[in-house]
Design an enzyme around this catalytic site. Structure first.
Site, PDB file in Angstrom:
ATOM      1  N   CYS A 141       0.928  -6.632   1.207  1.00 28.76           N
ATOM      2  CA  CYS A 141       0.101  -6.140   0.098  1.00 28.76           C
ATOM      3  C   CYS A 141      -1.005  -5.256   0.641  1.00 28.76           C
ATOM      4  O   CYS A 141      -1.395  -4.285   0.009  1.00 28.76           O
ATOM      5  CB  CYS A 141      -0.480  -7.304  -0.681  1.00 28.76           C
ATOM      6  SG  CYS A 141      -1.321  -8.495   0.346  1.00 28.76           S
ATOM      7  N   GLU A 153      -2.750 -11.903  -7.753  1.00 29.35           N
ATOM      8  CA  GLU A 153      -2.901 -11.149  -6.499  1.00 29.35           C
ATOM      9  C   GLU A 153      -1.770 -10.128  -6.467  1.00 29.35           C
ATOM     10  O   GLU A 153      -0.611 -10.492  -6.272  1.00 29.35           O
ATOM     11  CB  GLU A 153      -2.841 -12.089  -5.297  1.00 29.35           C
ATOM     12  CG  GLU A 153      -4.012 -13.047  -5.308  1.00 29.35           C
ATOM     13  CD  GLU A 153      -4.285 -13.632  -3.935  1.00 29.35           C
ATOM     14  OE1 GLU A 153      -5.428 -14.062  -3.726  1.00 29.35           O
ATOM     15  OE2 GLU A 153      -3.387 -13.658  -3.086  1.00 29.35           O
TER      16      GLU A 153
HETATM   17  P1  NAD Z   1       7.498  -9.589  -8.072  1.00 27.44           P
HETATM   18  O1  NAD Z   1       6.422  -9.254  -9.040  1.00 27.44           O
HETATM   19  O2  NAD Z   1       8.803  -8.918  -8.219  1.00 27.44           O
HETATM   20  O3  NAD Z   1       7.803 -11.169  -8.109  1.00 27.44           O
HETATM   21  C1  NAD Z   1       6.842 -12.146  -7.828  1.00 27.44           C
HETATM   22  C2  NAD Z   1       7.262 -13.475  -8.420  1.00 27.44           C
HETATM   23  O4  NAD Z   1       7.239 -13.402  -9.846  1.00 27.44           O
HETATM   24  C3  NAD Z   1       8.675 -13.920  -8.050  1.00 27.44           C
HETATM   25  O5  NAD Z   1       8.652 -15.306  -7.742  1.00 27.44           O
HETATM   26  C4  NAD Z   1       9.456 -13.664  -9.320  1.00 27.44           C
HETATM   27  O6  NAD Z   1      10.603 -14.480  -9.482  1.00 27.44           O
HETATM   28  C5  NAD Z   1       8.425 -13.971 -10.385  1.00 27.44           C
HETATM   29  N1  NAD Z   1       8.657 -13.366 -11.700  1.00 27.44           N
HETATM   30  C6  NAD Z   1       9.295 -12.186 -11.986  1.00 27.44           C
HETATM   31  N2  NAD Z   1       9.255 -11.963 -13.314  1.00 27.44           N
HETATM   32  C7  NAD Z   1       8.585 -13.011 -13.876  1.00 27.44           C
HETATM   33  C8  NAD Z   1       8.222 -13.340 -15.223  1.00 27.44           C
HETATM   34  N3  NAD Z   1       8.506 -12.544 -16.246  1.00 27.44           N
HETATM   35  N4  NAD Z   1       7.529 -14.481 -15.423  1.00 27.44           N
HETATM   36  C9  NAD Z   1       7.193 -15.290 -14.399  1.00 27.44           C
HETATM   37  N5  NAD Z   1       7.517 -15.030 -13.105  1.00 27.44           N
HETATM   38  C10 NAD Z   1       8.204 -13.900 -12.859  1.00 27.44           C
HETATM   39  O7  NAD Z   1       6.849  -9.327  -6.644  1.00 27.44           O
HETATM   40  P2  NAD Z   1       7.528  -9.422  -5.189  1.00 27.44           P
HETATM   41  O8  NAD Z   1       8.520  -8.307  -5.036  1.00 27.44           O
HETATM   42  O9  NAD Z   1       7.986 -10.804  -4.921  1.00 27.44           O
HETATM   43  O10 NAD Z   1       6.262  -9.156  -4.249  1.00 27.44           O
HETATM   44  C11 NAD Z   1       5.857  -7.879  -3.869  1.00 27.44           C
HETATM   45  C12 NAD Z   1       4.567  -7.508  -4.552  1.00 27.44           C
HETATM   46  O11 NAD Z   1       3.593  -8.517  -4.320  1.00 27.44           O
HETATM   47  C13 NAD Z   1       3.953  -6.227  -4.014  1.00 27.44           C
HETATM   48  O12 NAD Z   1       3.453  -5.455  -5.078  1.00 27.44           O
HETATM   49  C14 NAD Z   1       2.808  -6.740  -3.132  1.00 27.44           C
HETATM   50  O13 NAD Z   1       1.782  -5.810  -2.935  1.00 27.44           O
HETATM   51  C15 NAD Z   1       2.369  -7.936  -3.899  1.00 27.44           C
HETATM   52  N6  NAD Z   1       1.616  -8.878  -3.050  1.00 27.44           N
HETATM   53  C16 NAD Z   1       0.273  -9.011  -3.244  1.00 27.44           C
HETATM   54  C17 NAD Z   1      -0.479  -9.865  -2.424  1.00 27.44           C
HETATM   55  C18 NAD Z   1      -1.964 -10.005  -2.584  1.00 27.44           C
HETATM   56  O14 NAD Z   1      -2.541 -10.873  -1.948  1.00 27.44           O
HETATM   57  N7  NAD Z   1      -2.630  -9.195  -3.396  1.00 27.44           N
HETATM   58  C19 NAD Z   1       0.172 -10.575  -1.418  1.00 27.44           C
HETATM   59  C20 NAD Z   1       1.543 -10.424  -1.253  1.00 27.44           C
HETATM   60  C21 NAD Z   1       2.262  -9.579  -2.087  1.00 27.44           C
END
Ligand code: NAD
Length: 466
Positions: A272, A238
């Protein structure tokens, strides 16, 4: 000794706490515990899995003030919005609980009489569903109760063990969720938090898990997909959005302006499905702009612990630079800054709510995910122009049309490749409807019945009586 993760308050920049991080060894040990415990959890009658989830629902409501205060402290989310988020979880729990038996009940889809084939007995075909097993839930910080709960609640109900990696920017809330689930009766080896940065998430993906359910950015989503691919496991992503809204010539302008200002700026634009681009028909453009900017100027910005605050700080400091860069790029290319456009000169990561007009699609603010309190508003001369601009994105999460003619809105929305569409509303999620993205907004579905099946593996049974 384990590395420590600092938890910083975005409103004050004060250090709240430092928390030990899970390294690869700790993650492997947690995985082994979950793997050993999962079969017993899956074998329980459904009612025994529902009971602790309902207790969790009760505790969320009872403890909402303390939980909301924690969420506000570590993310800067205004306290009223933190409460709103937590208090919306029970509606989702209810949907999942009410529909859990429906998807788990084996279904006889075909029955052939005994004499249909000479010499053969009666045939029955049945579909049943098994849990996936041990799944990874790697989560974002912007709505930890929503985006986490959309995964771990149905996953647990369906009989899976969950290794839950909260975002490093919502770690205390992740810990509080785990403590509450355990207090509610979910076994400690069935829901296990994994604490840390992306490295801990990457270590989790090295384990022989049965599925990964990720919420976060497109950039990280790609890494998750690459890590998961050789495992051939259920992979759900997502991801982000650049969600458009179009205000038609026949829209109720005041209502559209109020609704879209909220859709763009609620949670400081860090949703999001926040509205990130607005296209307005030229006939109502001036009236819309006046009402929109008046609404934005009325938003109270400040201390997120104040119940009247609508806009707090952004949750991550690096985002301030991205917001300033998008504004500078737009202004350099001819946009007009109607309000905001800068960080505030005070402690905390505050950015003033920003409205840009005279924007176009050469500007990053109309192309890249903003994830903050900045919106671009573009004038269009007809529906076809609006559709072409709305389609001009690699993302596909949501899209909205404001206008009085439902058929016209449906005609526009059908042309857009997004997982959700809205007429005269926006930035809305329902447990009864599927939540999914297309293009760079992701893969797979949460919520709705689909969001229960996401955590199950179907099995086809061929029964022939000899
Ligand atoms: P992010 O991608 O920076 O991090 C998300 C998670 O991934 C964190 O827990 C992080 O520690 C982990 N992570 C980072 N690198 C990783 C790796 N290499 N391997 C495994 N895990 C890893 O995102 P964020 O800043 O926490 O969230 C914001 C983003 O999320 C925005 O783009 C937003 O649009 C999206 N979002 C989407 C939805 C949806 O339903 N589509 C909902 C909420 C947020």
């Amino acid at each position: 000794m384990a590395d420590l993760l600092p938890i910083i308050n975005p409103a004050t920049e004060a250090l709240i706490q430092e928390i030990p991080v899970d390294d690869g060894v700790a993650v492997a040990e947690k995985y082994a515990r979950a793997r050993a415990a999962q079969p017993e959890w899956a074998a329980l009658p459904l009612a025994d899995r529902i009971a602790p989830i309902l207790r969790f629902r009760e505790l969320l409501v009872e403890r909402v003030n303390a939980l909301a205060a924690l969420l506000t402290a570590e993310t800067g989310k205004p306290i009223t919005q933190a409460r709103n988020e937590i208090l919306a979880v029970p509606g989702r729990v209810d949907f999942f609980v009410q529909n859990a038996d429906r998807v788990l009940e084996p279904e006889r889809v075909y029955a052939e009489p005994a004499d249909a084939l000479p010499g053969m007995g009666a045939l029955e075909e049945v579909i049943s569903h098994d849990p996936l097993g041990v799944i990874a839930n790697i989560s974002a910080w912007n709505y930890p109760y929503f985006v986490g709960g959309n995964v771990f609640i149905p996953a647990l109900l369906m009989g899976n063990a969950v290794l839950y990696k909260p975002s490093e920017f919502a770690t205390l809330t992740g810990g509080a969720i785990a403590a509450l689930l355990h207090e509610s009766g979910i076994p400690e080896d069935i829901f296990i938090p994994i604490i840390g940065l992306g490295l801990s998430g990457a270590a989790l993906l090295e384990q022989p898990i049965d599925g990964v359910f990720f919420t976060g950015s497109y950039a990280t989503g790609q890494k998750i997909a690459i890590a998961a691919a050789p495992k051939l496991i259920r992979t759900q992503l997502e991801l982000g959005g650049k969600d458009p809204a179009y205000v038609c010539a026949d829209a109720q302008v005041a209502a559209a302006a109020a609704g879209l200002a909220d859709g763009a700026f609620y949670n400081n634009g860090q949703s999001c499905c926040a509205v990130e681009r607005i296209y307005v028909h030229t006939d109502v453009y001036d009236e819309f702009l006046e009402a929109f900017v008046a609404t934005v100027r009325g938003f109270k910005l400040g201390d997120p612990t104040d119940p009247d605050t609508y806009l707090g700080p952004v949750s991550r400091k690096p985002q301030l630079r991205i917001l300033a860069e998008q504004v500078a790029d737009a202004v350099a290319k001819g946009a007009t800054l109607l309000c905001g456009g800068h960080s505030l000169d005070r402690p905390g990561w505050y950015f003033s709510p920003t409205v840009l007009t005279e924007v176009n699609h050469t500007m990053t603010v109309m192309q890249e995910e903003t994830f903050g309190p900045v919106i671009g508003i573009q004038r269009v001369s007809n529906d076809a122009e609006a559709v072409a601009l709305m389609q001009d994105t690699p993302y596909g999460l949501t899209a909205a049309v404001y206008g009085t003619d439902r058929e016209r809105a449906a005609g526009i929305l059908r042309q857009l490749k997004t997982g959700s569409v809205y007429w005269n509303c926006c930035d809305r999620v329902s447990p009864r409807l599927p939540w999914s993205g297309r293009g760079q907004s992701g893969l797979g579905t949460t919520l709705s019945l689909e969001g229960l099946y996401s955590f199950l593996q179907p099995r086809g049974w061929h029964w022939r009586k000899s």
